[in-house]
Design a protein around this motif. Structure first.
Motif, PDB file in Angstrom:
ATOM      1  N   GLY A 118       0.809  -1.219   0.000  1.00  0.00           N
ATOM      2  CA  GLY A 118       0.000   0.000   0.000  1.00  0.00           C
ATOM      3  C   GLY A 118       0.838   1.262   0.000  1.00  0.00           C
ATOM      4  O   GLY A 118       0.538   2.232  -0.711  1.00  0.00           O
ATOM      5  N   LEU A 119       1.901   1.260   0.805  1.00  0.00           N
ATOM      6  CA  LEU A 119       2.779   2.426   0.858  1.00  0.00           C
ATOM      7  C   LEU A 119       3.528   2.639  -0.459  1.00  0.00           C
ATOM      8  O   LEU A 119       3.736   3.782  -0.877  1.00  0.00           O
ATOM      9  CB  LEU A 119       3.767   2.291   2.018  1.00  0.00           C
ATOM     10  N   GLU A 120       3.915   1.541  -1.116  1.00  0.00           N
ATOM     11  CA  GLU A 120       4.602   1.668  -2.405  1.00  0.00           C
ATOM     12  C   GLU A 120       3.666   2.249  -3.467  1.00  0.00           C
ATOM     13  O   GLU A 120       4.094   3.015  -4.330  1.00  0.00           O
ATOM     14  CB  GLU A 120       5.176   0.328  -2.843  1.00  0.00           C
ATOM     15  N   THR A 121       2.383   1.911  -3.387  1.00  0.00           N
ATOM     16  CA  THR A 121       1.403   2.492  -4.304  1.00  0.00           C
ATOM     17  C   THR A 121       1.292   3.998  -4.056  1.00  0.00           C
ATOM     18  O   THR A 121       1.267   4.799  -5.003  1.00  0.00           O
ATOM     19  CB  THR A 121       0.030   1.821  -4.125  1.00  0.00           C
ATOM     20  N   SER A 122       1.244   4.393  -2.791  1.00  0.00           N
ATOM     21  CA  SER A 122       1.185   5.819  -2.451  1.00  0.00           C
ATOM     22  C   SER A 122       2.454   6.542  -2.886  1.00  0.00           C
ATOM     23  O   SER A 122       2.400   7.677  -3.378  1.00  0.00           O
ATOM     24  CB  SER A 122       0.983   6.007  -0.952  1.00  0.00           C
ATOM     25  N   LEU A 123       3.601   5.878  -2.731  1.00  0.00           N
ATOM     26  CA  LEU A 123       4.877   6.469  -3.139  1.00  0.00           C
ATOM     27  C   LEU A 123       4.907   6.686  -4.651  1.00  0.00           C
ATOM     28  O   LEU A 123       5.360   7.734  -5.123  1.00  0.00           O
ATOM     29  CB  LEU A 123       6.041   5.581  -2.696  1.00  0.00           C
ATOM     30  N   ALA A 124       4.417   5.720  -5.403  1.00  0.00           N
ATOM     31  CA  ALA A 124       4.364   5.871  -6.864  1.00  0.00           C
ATOM     32  C   ALA A 124       3.476   7.058  -7.244  1.00  0.00           C
ATOM     33  O   ALA A 124       3.816   7.833  -8.153  1.00  0.00           O
ATOM     34  CB  ALA A 124       3.857   4.585  -7.513  1.00  0.00           C
ATOM     35  N   GLY A 125       2.356   7.221  -6.555  1.00  0.00           N
ATOM     36  CA  GLY A 125       1.477   8.362  -6.809  1.00  0.00           C
ATOM     37  C   GLY A 125       2.150   9.685  -6.500  1.00  0.00           C
ATOM     38  O   GLY A 125       2.018  10.656  -7.260  1.00  0.00           O
ATOM     39  N   ALA A 126       2.876   9.745  -5.392  1.00  0.00           N
ATOM     40  CA  ALA A 126       3.583  10.979  -5.017  1.00  0.00           C
ATOM     41  C   ALA A 126       4.663  11.309  -6.042  1.00  0.00           C
ATOM     42  O   ALA A 126       4.821  12.476  -6.440  1.00  0.00           O
ATOM     43  CB  ALA A 126       4.196  10.836  -3.626  1.00  0.00           C
ATOM     44  N   ASN A 127       5.383  10.290  -6.494  1.00  0.00           N
ATOM     45  CA  ASN A 127       6.413  10.519  -7.512  1.00  0.00           C
ATOM     46  C   ASN A 127       5.797  10.997  -8.823  1.00  0.00           C
ATOM     47  O   ASN A 127       6.350  11.870  -9.494  1.00  0.00           O
ATOM     48  CB  ASN A 127       7.242   9.253  -7.738  1.00  0.00           C
ATOM     49  N   ASP A 128       4.656  10.431  -9.198  1.00  0.00           N
ATOM     50  CA  ASP A 128       3.959  10.876 -10.409  1.00  0.00           C
ATOM     51  C   ASP A 128       3.552  12.340 -10.304  1.00  0.00           C
ATOM     52  O   ASP A 128       3.678  13.109 -11.265  1.00  0.00           O
ATOM     53  CB  ASP A 128       2.727  10.016 -10.682  1.00  0.00           C
ATOM     54  N   LYS A 129       3.045  12.736  -9.145  1.00  0.00           N
ATOM     55  CA  LYS A 129       2.640  14.131  -8.950  1.00  0.00           C
ATOM     56  C   LYS A 129       3.854  15.067  -9.034  1.00  0.00           C
ATOM     57  O   LYS A 129       3.755  16.163  -9.594  1.00  0.00           O
ATOM     58  CB  LYS A 129       1.941  14.326  -7.600  1.00  0.00           C
ATOM     59  N   LEU A 130       4.992  14.640  -8.511  1.00  0.00           N
ATOM     60  CA  LEU A 130       6.200  15.459  -8.612  1.00  0.00           C
ATOM     61  C   LEU A 130       6.618  15.626 -10.074  1.00  0.00           C
ATOM     62  O   LEU A 130       7.015  16.720 -10.494  1.00  0.00           O
ATOM     63  CB  LEU A 130       7.338  14.843  -7.793  1.00  0.00           C
ATOM     64  N   VAL A 131       6.508  14.555 -10.853  1.00  0.00           N
ATOM     65  CA  VAL A 131       6.835  14.634 -12.282  1.00  0.00           C
ATOM     66  C   VAL A 131       5.875  15.591 -12.980  1.00  0.00           C
ATOM     67  O   VAL A 131       6.287  16.406 -13.813  1.00  0.00           O
ATOM     68  CB  VAL A 131       6.793  13.229 -12.930  1.00  0.00           C
ATOM     69  N   GLN A 132       4.590  15.534 -12.636  1.00  0.00           N
ATOM     70  CA  GLN A 132       3.604  16.445 -13.221  1.00  0.00           C
ATOM     71  C   GLN A 132       3.930  17.896 -12.882  1.00  0.00           C
ATOM     72  O   GLN A 132       3.826  18.783 -13.738  1.00  0.00           O
ATOM     73  CB  GLN A 132       2.199  16.121 -12.714  1.00  0.00           C
ATOM     74  N   MET A 133       4.330  18.135 -11.630  1.00  0.00           N
ATOM     75  CA  MET A 133       4.678  19.496 -11.222  1.00  0.00           C
ATOM     76  C   MET A 133       5.882  20.009 -12.005  1.00  0.00           C
ATOM     77  O   MET A 133       5.895  21.155 -12.462  1.00  0.00           O
ATOM     78  CB  MET A 133       5.002  19.538  -9.727  1.00  0.00           C
ATOM     79  N   ASP A 134       6.886  19.155 -12.162  1.00  0.00           N
ATOM     80  CA  ASP A 134       8.090  19.550 -12.891  1.00  0.00           C
ATOM     81  C   ASP A 134       7.768  19.836 -14.357  1.00  0.00           C
ATOM     82  O   ASP A 134       8.261  20.801 -14.935  1.00  0.00           O
ATOM     83  CB  ASP A 134       9.167  18.482 -12.781  1.00  0.00           C
TER      84      ASP A 134
END
Length: 89
Positions: free
Chosen positions: A37-53
């Motif tokens: 579950g935490l790895e799924t959340s981590l992947a989502g957070a990383n995706d959002k960072l890529v979107q922001m960049d």
């Protein structure tokens, strides 16, 4: 789809770092379901960072289109030599 606010980037980095720490703890304790579950959340957070960049990289910059002079504006509106779609020139 929600668009992340680039101003919230530091907070999202903090959340991502916390998730990494929690994943390490869950692995150490053998909580395999929690790890997934935490790895799924981590992947989502990383995706959002890529979107922001990406959004920051393609942010529009000001372009000077110039200011037309009065002669240019008035000339276009009163030019009787121009044919119109309804004239039979």
């Amino acid at each position: 789809m929600l668009r992340p606010d680039p101003a919230e980037r530091p907070r999202l980095i903090e959340i991502r770092d916390n998730l990494i720490d929690r994943i390490a703890e869950a692995k150490r304790e053998g909580w395999l379901g929690e790890v997934e579950g935490l790895e799924t959340s981590l992947a989502g957070a990383n995706d959002k960072l890529v979107q922001m960049d990406a959004a920051t990289a393609r942010a529009p910059s000001a372009v000077d289109l110039g200011m037309p002079t009065f002669d240019q504006i008035a000339g276009r509106a009163t030019d009787s030599r121009r044919s119109t779609p309804f004239s039979s020139s």
